[in-house]
Motif scaffolding. Structure first.
Motif, PDB file in Angstrom:
ATOM      1  N   ILE A   1       4.349  10.658   4.490  1.00 43.80           N
ATOM      2  CA  ILE A   1       4.519   9.246   4.127  1.00 43.80           C
ATOM      3  C   ILE A   1       3.602   8.891   2.966  1.00 43.80           C
ATOM      4  O   ILE A   1       4.006   8.220   2.007  1.00 43.80           O
ATOM      5  N   LEU A   2       2.352   9.353   3.036  1.00 45.13           N
ATOM      6  CA  LEU A   2       1.432   9.052   1.934  1.00 45.13           C
ATOM      7  C   LEU A   2       1.935   9.650   0.622  1.00 45.13           C
ATOM      8  O   LEU A   2       1.829   9.016  -0.427  1.00 45.13           O
TER       9      LEU A   2
ATOM     10  N   ILE B   1       6.048   3.396  10.149  1.00 37.31           N
ATOM     11  CA  ILE B   1       4.715   3.590   9.570  1.00 37.31           C
ATOM     12  C   ILE B   1       3.639   3.317  10.620  1.00 37.31           C
ATOM     13  O   ILE B   1       2.685   4.099  10.782  1.00 37.31           O
TER      14      ILE B   1
ATOM     15  N   ILE C   1       5.901   6.693  -5.325  1.00 37.24           N
ATOM     16  CA  ILE C   1       6.384   5.370  -5.726  1.00 37.24           C
ATOM     17  C   ILE C   1       5.366   4.690  -6.648  1.00 37.24           C
ATOM     18  O   ILE C   1       5.728   4.090  -7.661  1.00 37.24           O
ATOM     19  N   VAL C   2       4.087   4.817  -6.295  1.00 39.93           N
ATOM     20  CA  VAL C   2       3.050   4.189  -7.122  1.00 39.93           C
ATOM     21  C   VAL C   2       3.053   4.802  -8.523  1.00 39.93           C
ATOM     22  O   VAL C   2       3.016   4.084  -9.527  1.00 39.93           O
TER      23      VAL C   2
ATOM     24  N   VAL D   1       4.615   7.409  -0.734  1.00 36.70           N
ATOM     25  CA  VAL D   1       4.012   6.192  -1.284  1.00 36.70           C
ATOM     26  C   VAL D   1       3.368   6.497  -2.635  1.00 36.70           C
ATOM     27  O   VAL D   1       3.528   5.754  -3.606  1.00 36.70           O
TER      28      VAL D   1
END
Ligand SMILES: Nc1ncnc2c1ncn2[C@@H]1O[C@H](COP(=O)(O)OP(=O)(O)OP(=O)(O)O)[C@@H](O)[C@H]1O
Ligand SMILES: [Mg+2]
Lengths: 307, 269
Positions: A272-273, A45, A279-280, A276
């Protein structure tokens, strides 16, 4: 230890020392495992951020690729489109499969189907891509590089995963719920929805999210099926190659130009965002549907009624 | 044994139809696969009475109880011979609707099993499933049955909370409220107080006494004192046989069979 007699205390001390050594050793192993997990994540990251942020331009989100430069809009749209359709196709088939295996399937057939599903999930993704290429793109169907071919191959890739997580989630629902429902005379479909699927939802959604993350992150099968295009997706299912973010990371990084490298880094950051974000979203869904789960027994502080 | 067929039932039961037992078990044998668990059980369950099933562990109490509302049906290898009737109709008749049978013959389990939904929704879960009340009435129904099981005071201000934040005893009362809310004729209880403290046990026992004669109760218990306290009729099962059944005072003070004498005296079990 104060009560121990003099004779046994020597033995006790040796045992205590052994236990301490074991304790230190195991904690050390745990720490090491943690480091092995955290360091690469932080490294990746951090590396992506350090490489992409200094050169970040918002217009990568709004312009299509032009040669070795331009933006990533076409790839972002392609990735979203592919992932969304994979979630629909694989979600429906996978959840239905998991439900069937957990609820309706005779045990012997279940063994067979589960074995087949495991074999399928063991096939390397590039092989699936190649099979897709032969069956859908070049031969048999002659769809050409296309959205349909990409979605079908990625769906085949993630269906075993969704089926498995769905089945496990349903099997983990306490049988006491079902028994309670039966004893009240609930219809079996009603019971399945209210007392089985609802508590299983977090597990099912988590499986879907991971499947989405896999679809977002796959490259090899897409090279064979989606092909690539610098233009935005045409929304036609066949005969129309389309771009996707992993292609940008994979290809542009090998180009001998700075603007291409920057695109690769930006694509990596967006990937990557995206993960993420997935996942959120999963967390929010889970915490919302699990308000009444027995695992959530933390009492919300509130004034006690006077007796 | 004439006591078995016509025990002195307290309550207003009168008239020809109402004199008939609400449920009756007639020469029933039950088993799983090759194994026979119950042998020729015959037991009328009088309307408005409390029947206690007692006996050592593994003697078949739960199996008998679960046969009454057909909870065993889905277990592999389950078979049954003889008749089990509700209001004169066999519970396994093709004309008997399983869902309405289970609404009329409710069941509460040994371990509290609230559903993963709010406390209010737990109470009305069955009411909803059977469409017995409109949406706007549900909260009132929940209140009524929570009051009936004396849980209202403790949960009135947290009806939207998770039931798993209640104590074990409160959860069991909630499950009782849930069973009562569908207005059953018969309530089957399998060791309902074995995980409860004495105070909550007393609350449950008081509740059971208040439920009759509107609801007929069959309770499995390992607690002989409890059987003695709450039941009108006691049936003693041993090794899958009904050894003795009759008025509770009769069974405890004046048992006829040697096995009953031993069990009640604490020598079997
Ligand atoms: N599904 C099953 N398959 C085979 N045998 C079973 C099954 N369920 C119960 N049994 C057997 O039936 C017998 C009676 O069991 P049951 O649960 O009715 O006993 P119980 O009187 O309720 O005992 P306890 O007081 O311990 O609850 C036991 O020997 C048990 O092993
Ligand atoms: Mg039992």
């Amino acid at each position: 230890m104060a009560i121990a007699t003099a004779r046994s205390s020597a033995g006790n001390q040796a045992r205590t020392r052994r236990r301490r050594t074991k304790n230190v050793f195991l904690w050390g192993a745990c720490g090491l495992a943690l480091v092995l997990l955290v360091v690469p994540v932080v490294w990746i990251i951090g590396g992506v951020l350090a490489n992409s942020l200094p050169h970040w331009h918002w217009n990568v989100l709004t312009t299509d690729q032009q040669g070795n430069g331009g933006g990533l809009l076409n790839a972002i749209q392609g990735t979203f489109l592919i992932t969304a359709l994979v979630l629909v196709v694989a979600g429906v088939v996978g959840i239905a499969g998991g439900l069937y295996l957990a609820e309706f399937c005779p045990p012997e057939r279940g063994q067979l189907l589960r074995g087949a599903s495991e074999v399928l999930s063991g096939v390397p993704s590039i092989v699936l891509g190649y099979v897709g290429y032969i069956a859908l793109v070049a031969g048999v169907f002659h769809w050409g590089f296309s959205l349909a071919a990409a979605v079908i191959v990625l769906s085949v890739l993630v269906i075993p995963y969704i089926t498995k997580t769905t089945e496990v989630a349903i099997r983990n629902v306490p049988t006491a719920y079902r028994e309670g429902g039966e004893a009240l005379g609930m219809r079996s479909g009603y019971m399945l929805r209210r007392l089985v699927l609802k508590p299983a939802l977090p597990g099912i959604v988590t499986g879907l999210i991971v499947a989405a993350a896999i679809a977002v992150g796959e490259t090899a099968p897409l090279l064979y099926t989606a092909g690539y295009s610098g233009n935005g997706p045409t929304f036609s299912l066949t005969h129309s190659p389309l771009g996707y973010l992993t292609y940008a990371v994979f290809t542009f990084y090998n180009q001998p130009s700075n603007s291409a490298h920057q695109l690769a880094n930006s694509a990596a950051l967006i990937l990557i965002l995206l993960v993420v974000l997935l996942i959120v979203v999963a967390r929010v869904v889970v915490s919302f549907t699990q308000r009444y789960s027995p695992d959530r027994q933390v009492r919300v502080p509130r004034a006690r009624r006077a007796r | 044994m004439s006591e078995v067929t016509s025990p002195a039932v307290a309550g207003p039961a009168a008239g020809t139809v109402l004199d008939r037992p609400v449920m009756s078990v007639d020469d029933v044998s039950v088993g799983f696969g090759p194994k026979t668990v119950l042998n020729g059980i015959g037991l009328p369950i009088e309307r408005g009475s409390i029947t206690a099933l007692i006996g050592p562990t593994g003697c078949g109490k739960s199996t008998l109880l679960r046969s009454l509302n057909r909870m065993n049906d889905k277990i592999r290898g389950y078979w049954r011979r003889g008749r089990i009737e509700l209001e004169g109709q066999d519970v396994a008749d093709s004309s008997t609707d399983l869902l309405s049978l289970r609404r009329r013959v409710g069941m509460v389990f040994q371990r509290p099993n609230p559903f993963p939904m709010s406390i209010r929704d737990n109470v009305v879960a069955g009411v909803r499933a059977h469409g017995m009340a409109s949406r706007s009435e549900l909260t009132d129904v929940a209140e009524r049955y929570l009051k009936e099981v004396s849980l209202w005071g403790a949960v009135a201000d947290r009806l939207g909370d998770s039931p798993f934040r209640l104590s074990g005893g409160q959860q069991q009362l909630l499950c009782l409220a849930r069973s009562l809310a569908v207005e059953p004729d018969v309530l089957l209880l399998d060791e309902p107080t074995s995980s409860l403290d004495p105070v909550t046990t007393e609350i449950v026992e008081d509740l059971l006494r208040n439920l009759v004669p509107d609801v007929t109760i069959v309770i499995v218990t390992h607690n002989l004192a409890q059987a003695k306290r709450v039941s009108n009729t006691t049936a003693f099962l041993y090794n899958g046989h009904l050894v003795e059944a009759g008025e509770t005072s009769q069974i405890f003070d004046n048992p006829e069979q040697p096995e009953t004498v031993s069990y009640i005296g604490g020598r079997i079990g």
